[in-house]
Design a protein around this motif. Structure first.
Motif, PDB file in Angstrom:
ATOM      1  N   GLN A   1       0.941  -1.316   0.133  1.00  6.19           N
ATOM      2  CA  GLN A   1      -0.189   0.018   0.106  1.00  6.19           C
ATOM      3  C   GLN A   1       0.861   1.098   0.034  1.00  6.19           C
ATOM      4  O   GLN A   1       2.060   1.370   0.417  1.00  6.19           O
ATOM      5  CB  GLN A   1      -0.848  -0.126   1.261  1.00  6.19           C
ATOM      6  N   VAL A   2       0.312   2.386  -0.590  1.00  2.00           N
ATOM      7  CA  VAL A   2       1.081   3.459  -0.503  1.00  2.00           C
ATOM      8  C   VAL A   2       1.012   4.130   0.736  1.00  2.00           C
ATOM      9  O   VAL A   2      -0.153   4.080   1.406  1.00  2.00           O
ATOM     10  CB  VAL A   2       0.692   4.404  -1.568  1.00  2.00           C
ATOM     11  N   GLN A   3       2.099   4.757   1.096  1.00  2.00           N
ATOM     12  CA  GLN A   3       2.217   5.533   2.437  1.00  2.00           C
ATOM     13  C   GLN A   3       2.776   6.690   2.426  1.00  2.00           C
ATOM     14  O   GLN A   3       3.951   6.848   1.655  1.00  2.00           O
ATOM     15  CB  GLN A   3       2.932   4.553   3.521  1.00  2.00           C
ATOM     16  N   LEU A   4       2.462   8.073   3.188  1.00  2.00           N
ATOM     17  CA  LEU A   4       3.301   8.977   3.034  1.00  2.00           C
ATOM     18  C   LEU A   4       3.484   9.588   4.511  1.00  2.00           C
ATOM     19  O   LEU A   4       2.708   9.230   5.262  1.00  2.00           O
ATOM     20  CB  LEU A   4       2.284  10.169   2.464  1.00  2.00           C
ATOM     21  N   VAL A   5       4.813   9.959   4.726  1.00  2.00           N
ATOM     22  CA  VAL A   5       5.306  10.014   5.997  1.00  2.00           C
ATOM     23  C   VAL A   5       6.046  11.295   6.217  1.00  2.00           C
ATOM     24  O   VAL A   5       7.088  11.393   5.784  1.00  2.00           O
ATOM     25  CB  VAL A   5       6.294   8.895   6.690  1.00  2.00           C
ATOM     26  N   GLU A   6       5.253  12.207   7.063  1.00  2.00           N
ATOM     27  CA  GLU A   6       5.760  13.410   7.230  1.00  2.00           C
ATOM     28  C   GLU A   6       6.979  13.375   8.278  1.00  2.00           C
ATOM     29  O   GLU A   6       6.567  12.627   9.262  1.00  2.00           O
ATOM     30  CB  GLU A   6       4.746  14.521   7.636  1.00  2.00           C
ATOM     31  N   SER A   7       7.679  14.353   8.470  1.00  2.00           N
ATOM     32  CA  SER A   7       8.724  14.666   9.763  1.00  2.00           C
ATOM     33  C   SER A   7       8.941  15.940   9.543  1.00  2.00           C
ATOM     34  O   SER A   7       8.839  16.692   8.520  1.00  2.00           O
ATOM     35  CB  SER A   7       9.876  13.717   9.548  1.00  2.00           C
ATOM     36  N   GLY A   8       9.952  16.498  10.769  1.00  2.00           N
ATOM     37  CA  GLY A   8      10.357  17.868  10.756  1.00  2.00           C
ATOM     38  C   GLY A   8       9.624  18.937  11.514  1.00  2.00           C
ATOM     39  O   GLY A   8      10.077  19.893  11.810  1.00  2.00           O
ATOM     40  N   GLY A   9       8.378  18.538  11.955  1.00  2.00           N
ATOM     41  CA  GLY A   9       7.503  19.245  12.849  1.00  2.00           C
ATOM     42  C   GLY A   9       8.233  19.393  14.212  1.00  2.00           C
ATOM     43  O   GLY A   9       9.154  18.968  14.593  1.00  2.00           O
ATOM     44  N   GLY A  10       7.625  20.590  14.921  1.00  2.00           N
ATOM     45  CA  GLY A  10       8.257  20.519  16.226  1.00  2.00           C
ATOM     46  C   GLY A  10       7.832  22.052  16.806  1.00  2.00           C
ATOM     47  O   GLY A  10       6.915  22.797  16.224  1.00  2.00           O
ATOM     48  N   LEU A  11       8.522  22.386  18.130  1.00  2.00           N
ATOM     49  CA  LEU A  11       8.076  23.587  18.727  1.00  2.00           C
ATOM     50  C   LEU A  11       9.403  24.610  18.371  1.00  2.00           C
ATOM     51  O   LEU A  11      10.436  24.241  18.360  1.00  2.00           O
ATOM     52  CB  LEU A  11       8.213  23.545  19.973  1.00  2.00           C
ATOM     53  N   VAL A  12       8.743  25.778  17.904  1.00  2.00           N
ATOM     54  CA  VAL A  12       9.927  26.816  17.530  1.00  2.00           C
ATOM     55  C   VAL A  12       9.608  28.129  17.979  1.00  2.00           C
ATOM     56  O   VAL A  12       8.427  28.341  18.024  1.00  2.00           O
ATOM     57  CB  VAL A  12      10.338  26.761  16.049  1.00  2.00           C
ATOM     58  N   GLN A  13      10.312  29.135  18.181  1.00  2.00           N
ATOM     59  CA  GLN A  13      10.062  30.220  18.647  1.00  2.00           C
ATOM     60  C   GLN A  13       9.611  31.150  17.297  1.00  2.00           C
ATOM     61  O   GLN A  13      10.188  31.035  16.254  1.00  2.00           O
ATOM     62  CB  GLN A  13      11.322  31.090  19.239  1.00  2.00           C
ATOM     63  N   ALA A  14       9.099  31.958  17.352  1.00  2.00           N
ATOM     64  CA  ALA A  14       8.402  33.082  16.365  1.00  2.00           C
ATOM     65  C   ALA A  14       9.813  33.649  15.757  1.00  2.00           C
ATOM     66  O   ALA A  14      10.920  34.051  16.005  1.00  2.00           O
ATOM     67  CB  ALA A  14       7.657  34.271  16.850  1.00  2.00           C
ATOM     68  N   GLY A  15       9.901  33.581  14.579  1.00  2.00           N
ATOM     69  CA  GLY A  15      11.051  34.043  13.804  1.00  2.00           C
ATOM     70  C   GLY A  15      12.027  32.956  13.290  1.00  2.00           C
ATOM     71  O   GLY A  15      13.020  33.541  12.549  1.00  2.00           O
ATOM     72  N   GLY A  16      11.541  31.856  13.849  1.00  2.00           N
ATOM     73  CA  GLY A  16      12.564  30.742  13.366  1.00  2.00           C
ATOM     74  C   GLY A  16      12.130  29.988  12.095  1.00  2.00           C
ATOM     75  O   GLY A  16      11.273  30.378  11.641  1.00  2.00           O
ATOM     76  N   SER A  17      12.922  28.830  12.063  1.00  2.00           N
ATOM     77  CA  SER A  17      12.682  28.076  10.776  1.00  2.00           C
ATOM     78  C   SER A  17      12.316  26.720  11.019  1.00  2.00           C
ATOM     79  O   SER A  17      13.083  26.149  12.214  1.00  2.00           O
ATOM     80  CB  SER A  17      13.924  28.280   9.839  1.00  2.00           C
ATOM     81  N   LEU A  18      11.734  26.179  10.085  1.00  2.00           N
ATOM     82  CA  LEU A  18      11.496  24.468  10.031  1.00  2.00           C
ATOM     83  C   LEU A  18      11.678  24.004   8.918  1.00  2.00           C
ATOM     84  O   LEU A  18      11.070  24.833   8.041  1.00  2.00           O
ATOM     85  CB  LEU A  18      10.158  23.971  10.956  1.00  2.00           C
ATOM     86  N   ARG A  19      12.079  22.679   8.584  1.00  2.00           N
ATOM     87  CA  ARG A  19      12.083  22.149   7.175  1.00  2.00           C
ATOM     88  C   ARG A  19      11.119  20.847   7.357  1.00  2.00           C
ATOM     89  O   ARG A  19      11.416  19.875   8.191  1.00  2.00           O
ATOM     90  CB  ARG A  19      13.260  21.890   6.564  1.00  2.00           C
ATOM     91  N   LEU A  20      10.098  20.764   6.678  1.00  2.00           N
ATOM     92  CA  LEU A  20       9.237  19.459   6.671  1.00  2.00           C
ATOM     93  C   LEU A  20       9.491  18.627   5.665  1.00  2.00           C
ATOM     94  O   LEU A  20       9.758  19.284   4.607  1.00  2.00           O
ATOM     95  CB  LEU A  20       7.643  20.011   6.695  1.00  2.00           C
TER      96      LEU A  20
END
Length: 125
Positions: A1-20
């Motif tokens: 079966q097809v699966q999509l798995v996300e990662s990279g989320g979290g807690l960050v302060q305003a002005g910060g960056s994340l890459r999902l």
């Protein structure tokens, strides 16, 4: 079966960056358009950005993400990314990966739309 798995989320302060990241797996013939959506508490799920298999991108009409978020993909590793910069508290949401995928079932090919399980992004002020 097809699966999509996300990662990279979290807690960050305003002005910060994340890459999902979102990686697809399964008996996939071709991954077509991919996208990121988000859903804040008590709100409907909304489009963030989409990207075609050829790399053409589209962002939500509102100014809420333009210039701060960038969608990209690496077809060699079956992954779509969302680079999020200058994050704001209003970006807090569960972020979902979505993809139109042509896949095998048995010896036949089918095309369907698939969602990941979501990854939480929380931006503190």
């Amino acid at each position: 079966q097809v699966q999509l798995v996300e990662s990279g989320g979290g807690l960050v302060q305003a002005g910060g960056s994340l890459r999902l990241s979102c990686v697809t797996s399964g008996r996939i013939f071709r991954t077509n358009a991919m996208g990121w959506y988000r859903q804040a508490p008590g709100m409907q799920r909304e489009l963030v950005a989409t990207i075609t298999s050829g790399g053409s991108t589209n962002y939500a009409d509102s100014d809420s993400v333009k210039g701060r978020f960038t969608i990209s993909r690496d077809n060699a590793v079956n992954t779509v990314y969302l680079q999020m910069n200058s994050l704001k508290p209003e970006d807090t949401a569960v972020y979902y990966c979505n993809a139109d995928i042509t896949y095998y079932r048995g010896y036949s090919r089918y095309t369907g739309n698939f969602w990941g399980q979501g990854t939480q992004v929380t931006v503190s002020s």
